[in-house]
Each structure stands twice: as structure tokens, then as C-alpha cells.
Design a protein around this motif. Structure first.
Motif, mmCIF file in Angstrom:
data_model
loop_
_atom_site.group_PDB
_atom_site.id
_atom_site.type_symbol
_atom_site.label_atom_id
_atom_site.label_comp_id
_atom_site.label_asym_id
_atom_site.label_seq_id
_atom_site.Cartn_x
_atom_site.Cartn_y
_atom_site.Cartn_z
ATOM 1 N N LEU A 279 99.699 37.361 -26.953
ATOM 2 C CA LEU A 279 98.306 36.804 -26.888
ATOM 3 C C LEU A 279 97.819 37.373 -29.117
ATOM 4 O O LEU A 279 97.883 38.449 -29.075
ATOM 5 N N VAL B 142 92.362 40.346 -28.765
ATOM 6 C CA VAL B 142 91.571 39.676 -27.517
ATOM 7 C C VAL B 142 90.442 40.773 -28.063
ATOM 8 O O VAL B 142 90.847 42.548 -27.643
ATOM 9 N N THR C 105 88.317 42.740 -26.027
ATOM 10 C CA THR C 105 88.569 43.824 -24.605
ATOM 11 C C THR C 105 87.593 44.472 -24.164
ATOM 12 O O THR C 105 86.881 45.205 -23.645
ATOM 13 N N TRP D 231 84.331 39.615 -17.601
ATOM 14 C CA TRP D 231 86.435 38.450 -17.753
ATOM 15 C C TRP D 231 85.989 37.083 -17.449
ATOM 16 O O TRP D 231 86.547 36.617 -17.780
ATOM 17 N N THR E 89 87.619 35.026 -20.247
ATOM 18 C CA THR E 89 88.701 33.826 -19.931
ATOM 19 C C THR E 89 87.934 32.696 -20.066
ATOM 20 O O THR E 89 89.269 31.700 -20.729
ATOM 21 N N LEU F 178 94.171 33.249 -20.182
ATOM 22 C CA LEU F 178 93.984 34.445 -19.265
ATOM 23 C C LEU F 178 93.180 34.260 -17.779
ATOM 24 O O LEU F 178 93.418 34.235 -16.628
ATOM 25 N N MET G 273 96.604 33.702 -15.983
ATOM 26 C CA MET G 273 97.181 34.549 -14.684
ATOM 27 C C MET G 273 97.199 34.408 -13.888
ATOM 28 O O MET G 273 96.032 34.953 -12.698
ATOM 29 N N LEU H 78 96.825 41.683 -17.740
ATOM 30 C CA LEU H 78 96.412 41.858 -19.588
ATOM 31 C C LEU H 78 96.515 43.390 -20.019
ATOM 32 O O LEU H 78 95.651 43.596 -19.831
ATOM 33 N N VAL I 14 96.806 45.960 -23.094
ATOM 34 C CA VAL I 14 96.642 46.204 -24.360
ATOM 35 C C VAL I 14 96.860 47.480 -25.127
ATOM 36 O O VAL I 14 96.746 48.552 -24.262
ATOM 37 N N HIS J 166 98.435 42.529 -27.781
ATOM 38 C CA HIS J 166 97.809 41.818 -26.715
ATOM 39 C C HIS J 166 98.660 41.245 -25.882
ATOM 40 O O HIS J 166 99.356 39.868 -26.837
ATOM 41 N N TRP J 167 98.910 41.513 -24.422
ATOM 42 C CA TRP J 167 100.021 40.735 -23.817
ATOM 43 C C TRP J 167 99.851 40.012 -22.727
ATOM 44 O O TRP J 167 99.163 40.954 -21.600
ATOM 45 N N ILE J 168 100.247 38.889 -22.021
ATOM 46 C CA ILE J 168 100.353 38.533 -20.494
ATOM 47 C C ILE J 168 101.726 39.170 -20.174
ATOM 48 O O ILE J 168 102.278 38.831 -20.590
#
Length: 198
Positions: free
Chosen positions: A79, A82, A84, A124, A128, A134, A137, A144, A146, A155-157
Motif C-alpha cells: 500500500l 497509510v 495509522t 478504523w 478505511t 483496507l 481485508m 495491515l 506496518v 505498509h502491507w495487507i
């Protein structure tokens, strides 16, 4: 047998298996599994279980396993950054897991395992709305992931088993109070080796 005796026996058994380089087996049918194999997430124990391909097919449909065992997807998606910080989690190496009940937890690796916090659900939802990926998911089994602590921001799913691997890596490499010289290079390698997959 005393508790100490039972624990010593378990530790010896694990060491004997490692020394013999026994192949990994399916936690459902005990068949040998390949190095790359599917995983199930046991929601009751909050653990990842190894499964062979034939057993994994049993859990491929929604509702299979009655919610106790969920097939862990393989998807990895990089991603853009993000923000966060809006989630109020004070650490830079963390993963966020949406739950089936609508809550979201944040978990950060530590020398003792994963520390866990509940994230504000409305924060959250706002996140999203900004990052629609997001919202896609799968609850319980995707996260997610981080890393803004050190090195390049990432930043990954990812599937939940990647998060468990990262927690195990931090536990294995951590030395002293601050982590020592091995843990952060190992974390950076972990993120550098992540590859996107559908």
C-alpha cells in the motif's frame, strides 16, 4: 509426572524432532506438507495451523469449519503510506487485524510475544474510507502490517501467518533491553523479502 517433568519432556521432544529434521506435517491429517503450504487460523486458540493442500480445500468455502478454522489467504498487497497515527497506537512495528465481531486489534511484536490493543472502531472506519483496500481485508486472517519504526516505511495487507512469522522473528533476534544489533536488520530483511501476490 510433575509439571516440570512434563515441560522437560515436551522440550526434549521438540529438540529431538528438530535434530532429526523431521518433515513438517498437516495438523489435521498428519500427511507431510511441502515447504510452501496452506495455513488455517484457529480462532479459539488464536494460532496458525499447517495443513496439506487436500485438507485446505475443506475450508475454502465461507462457513466451512463453522468459524473455528479459517483458511488463511495468500494475498499480499503493498500500500502507499497509510496514516495509522489516527488509530492511536504508539509503536511503529505493528499489525492491525479486523475481527469478525467488528472490532479491530493492533498487535506489536516484543521479546515476550505480541502485545495487543483494541483500536477505536470509528477511527478504523475513517481510515478505511480513505484507503478502500483496507475494507476488503478478510476478518481474522488478513492484517495491515506496518513498519515505520526504522528503515524504509512499509505498509502491507498480508495474511495473518506473515504477522506470526514477524512476531517469531522479533522474539528470536531480540537481545537486551533495546533489541540489540540483530533484531532491526532482521526486520528490515523481512520487509524487503515480502513480495506482492494476488
Amino acid at each position: 509426572m510433575t509439571m516440570d517433568g512434563a515441560l522437560a519432556r515436551i522440550i526434549r521432544s521438540a529438540a529431538d524432532r528438530a535434530a532429526a529434521a523431521e518433515p513438517e506435517v498437516c495438523d489435521l491429517c498428519a500427511a507431510p506438507v511441502a515447504e510452501e503450504h496452506p495455513h488455517l487460523y484457529d480462532t479459539g486458540a488464536a494460532e496458525v495451523r499447517c495443513v496439506c493442500r487436500p485438507c485446505s480445500v475443506l475450508f475454502a468455502e465461507d462457513g466451512a469449519g463453522e468459524g473455528r478454522h479459517l483458511l488463511v489467504p495468500r494475498r499480499r498487497l503493498r500500500l502507499p503510506p497509510v496514516d495509522t497515527a489516527v488509530l492511536g497506537v504508539p509503536v511503529g512495528l505493528v499489525f492491525f487485524v479486523p475481527r469478525s465481531d467488528g472490532t479491530v486489534t493492533a498487535q506489536g511484536p516484543s521479546p515476550a510475544g505480541a502485545m495487543r490493543w483494541e483500536v477505536d472502531a470509528s477511527a478504523w472506519q475513517r481510515l478505511t474510507a480513505t484507503f478502500p483496500q483496507l475494507a476488503s481485508m478478510a476478518p481474522e486472517v488478513e492484517a495491515l502490517l506496518v513498519n515505520t519504526a526504522r528503515g524504509p516505511r512499509a505498509h502491507w495487507i498480508v495474511p495473518i501467518d506473515d504477522c506470526f512469522r514477524m512476531v517469531a522473528l522479533v522474539r528470536r533476534e531480540w537481545r537486551g533491553l533495546s533489541g540489540g544489533g540483530r533484531v532491526w536488520p532482521a526486520v528490515e530483511r523481512f520487509f524487503a523479502e515480502l513480495t506482492e501476490r494476488p
